[in-house]
Design an enzyme around this catalytic site. Structure first.
Site, short mmCIF file in Angstrom:
data_model
loop_
_atom_site.label_atom_id
_atom_site.label_comp_id
_atom_site.label_asym_id
_atom_site.label_seq_id
_atom_site.Cartn_x
_atom_site.Cartn_y
_atom_site.Cartn_z
N ASP A 265 0.67 -1.66 12.36
CA ASP A 265 0.58 -0.79 11.19
C ASP A 265 -0.88 -0.73 10.74
O ASP A 265 -1.39 -1.67 10.13
CB ASP A 265 1.48 -1.33 10.08
CG ASP A 265 1.43 -0.44 8.84
OD1 ASP A 265 0.63 0.52 8.82
OD2 ASP A 265 2.20 -0.71 7.90
N LEU A 266 -1.53 0.37 11.05
CA LEU A 266 -2.97 0.49 10.79
C LEU A 266 -3.28 0.74 9.31
O LEU A 266 -4.45 0.86 8.94
CB LEU A 266 -3.57 1.59 11.67
CG LEU A 266 -3.44 1.30 13.18
CD1 LEU A 266 -3.89 2.49 14.00
CD2 LEU A 266 -4.24 0.05 13.54
N GLY B 57 -1.66 6.38 17.59
CA GLY B 57 -0.77 7.50 17.29
C GLY B 57 -0.12 8.04 18.55
O GLY B 57 0.21 9.22 18.64
N ASP C 181 0.91 2.39 18.17
CA ASP C 181 1.59 3.15 17.12
C ASP C 181 2.44 2.16 16.33
O ASP C 181 2.47 0.96 16.64
CB ASP C 181 2.46 4.27 17.73
CG ASP C 181 2.64 5.46 16.79
OD1 ASP C 181 3.09 5.25 15.65
OD2 ASP C 181 2.31 6.59 17.19
N ALA D 190 2.74 7.68 19.92
CA ALA D 190 4.19 7.92 20.02
C ALA D 190 4.60 9.33 19.64
O ALA D 190 5.77 9.69 19.81
CB ALA D 190 4.93 6.91 19.14
N GLY E 14 3.30 13.72 18.74
CA GLY E 14 2.37 14.82 18.51
C GLY E 14 1.14 14.83 19.41
O GLY E 14 1.26 14.76 20.64
N TYR F 161 -4.84 13.98 1.56
CA TYR F 161 -5.02 14.24 3.00
C TYR F 161 -6.40 14.85 3.29
O TYR F 161 -7.15 14.36 4.14
CB TYR F 161 -3.91 15.15 3.52
CG TYR F 161 -4.00 15.42 5.00
CD1 TYR F 161 -3.57 14.47 5.92
CD2 TYR F 161 -4.52 16.62 5.49
CE1 TYR F 161 -3.67 14.71 7.29
CE2 TYR F 161 -4.61 16.87 6.85
CZ TYR F 161 -4.17 15.91 7.74
OH TYR F 161 -4.28 16.15 9.09
N SER G 205 -9.76 17.27 10.55
CA SER G 205 -8.86 18.40 10.32
C SER G 205 -9.63 19.52 9.67
O SER G 205 -10.63 19.28 8.99
CB SER G 205 -7.72 17.97 9.39
OG SER G 205 -7.00 19.10 8.92
#
Ligand code: NAD
Length: 256
Positions: free
Chosen positions: A41-42, A8, A32, A10, A12, A151, A111
């Site tokens: 592509d994970l 990730g 990424d 690339a 944030g 999510y 999260s």
């Protein structure tokens, strides 16, 4: 100087973490979908294999730390594929490289959404390692108009996987701390479009109250990810560390 792999990278939190690590003189391999040292592509089995194969090529088979930031918050089944199965494949696939590294450490991103009530059908399928069943359960949530639930389920499942995995022989007994950071609302390309809409922003803030300092910036998450994966962290493992302005304390209160 240590060698890191950050997924990730690339955007944030991942992008801010790469910058923070490079400022400290570390070598960082970013992964990424695009705009990274490793494009993979994970969400797919092929992408997960590519990540590990390319990491071997770029490192001679040795990594000191892995930070798994790649994630998706869309109301689609792909979200469980990236946030759970992609993260598990990243950490399990790169674990042999960590085992060959110096003071190896790993951290993933959960999260605050992980402590919201979650769709246990999705969570159970994920923890059972059954990707087809997890995708089917996520699609069923979409069909019921509850795609938003994917999510939180993905973040609860990965936090529970972390708790089990960190204490296993492959990690604790191999001397590799493995933790999660659970951010509250952080202003990144993932959340900016939602926060720009007043009604959505109010709903997010009601679900994730942050009495200390409000929303975070990705640069404020990077130092914790860096510390958890530094040699200074000798005994913190299996933890979900909330970087959330107090949201977890508000929401869980005495239920610790
Ligand atoms: P972001 O969208 O800015 O960055 C996520 C990155 O992951 C992107 O560059 C994207 O291309 C990459 N990615 C997505 N799917 C991928 C795939 N299939 N393969 C490879 N890479 C893929 O989001 P962010 O806010 O920086 O989020 C980073 C992590 O933090 C995520 O796991 C997210 O769920 C978590 N998180 C974010 C927040 C927040 O409020 N922003 C809060 C809690 C947790």
């Amino acid at each position: 100087s240590r060698t890191y792999l950050v997924t990730g990278s690339a955007s944030g939190i991942g992008k801010a973490t790469v910058a923070h690590l490079r400022e400290q003189g570390h070598t960082v391999i970013g992964a990424d979908l695009k705009d990274a040292d490793i494009s993979a592509d994970l969400a797919t089995p092929d992408g997960r294999i590519q990540l590990v194969d390319r990491a071997h090529e770029l490192t001679d088979g040795r990594l000191d730390a892995v930070i798994a930031c790649a994630g998706l918050a869309h109301f689609v089944p792909r979200t469980i594929q990236v946030n759970y199965f992609g993260v598990v494949a990243t950490l399990e696939g790169l674990r042999p490289l960590l085992a060959a590294g110096t003071d190896p450490r790993a951290v993933l991103l959960s999260s605050v959404a992980s402590i919201h009530p979650a769709d246990q059908t999705i969570v159970d399928a994920a923890l059972a390692g059954d990707e087809a069943a997890a995708v089917a359960a996520a699609q069923a949530a979409v069909d019921r108009g509850e795609g938003y639930a994917i999510y939180g389920a993905s973040k609860q499942a990965i936090a529970r996987w972390l708790r089990r995995t960190a204490i296993s022989d492959d990690w604790a007994a191999a001397g590799i701390p493995l933790n999660a950071v659970a951010p509250g609302t952080t202003v990144t390309p993932m959340t900016e479009p939602m926060l720009a809409d007043a009604e959505t922003r109010a709903a997010i803030d009601a679900g994730i109250p942050m009495p200390l300092h409000g929303h975070a910036r990705p640069e404020q998450v990077a130092p914790l990810l860096t510390w958890l994966t530094s040699p200074e962290n000798t005994h913190v493992t299996g933890q979900v560390v909330f970087l959330d302005g107090g949201a977890d304390a508000v929401l869980r209160g005495d239920n610790i």
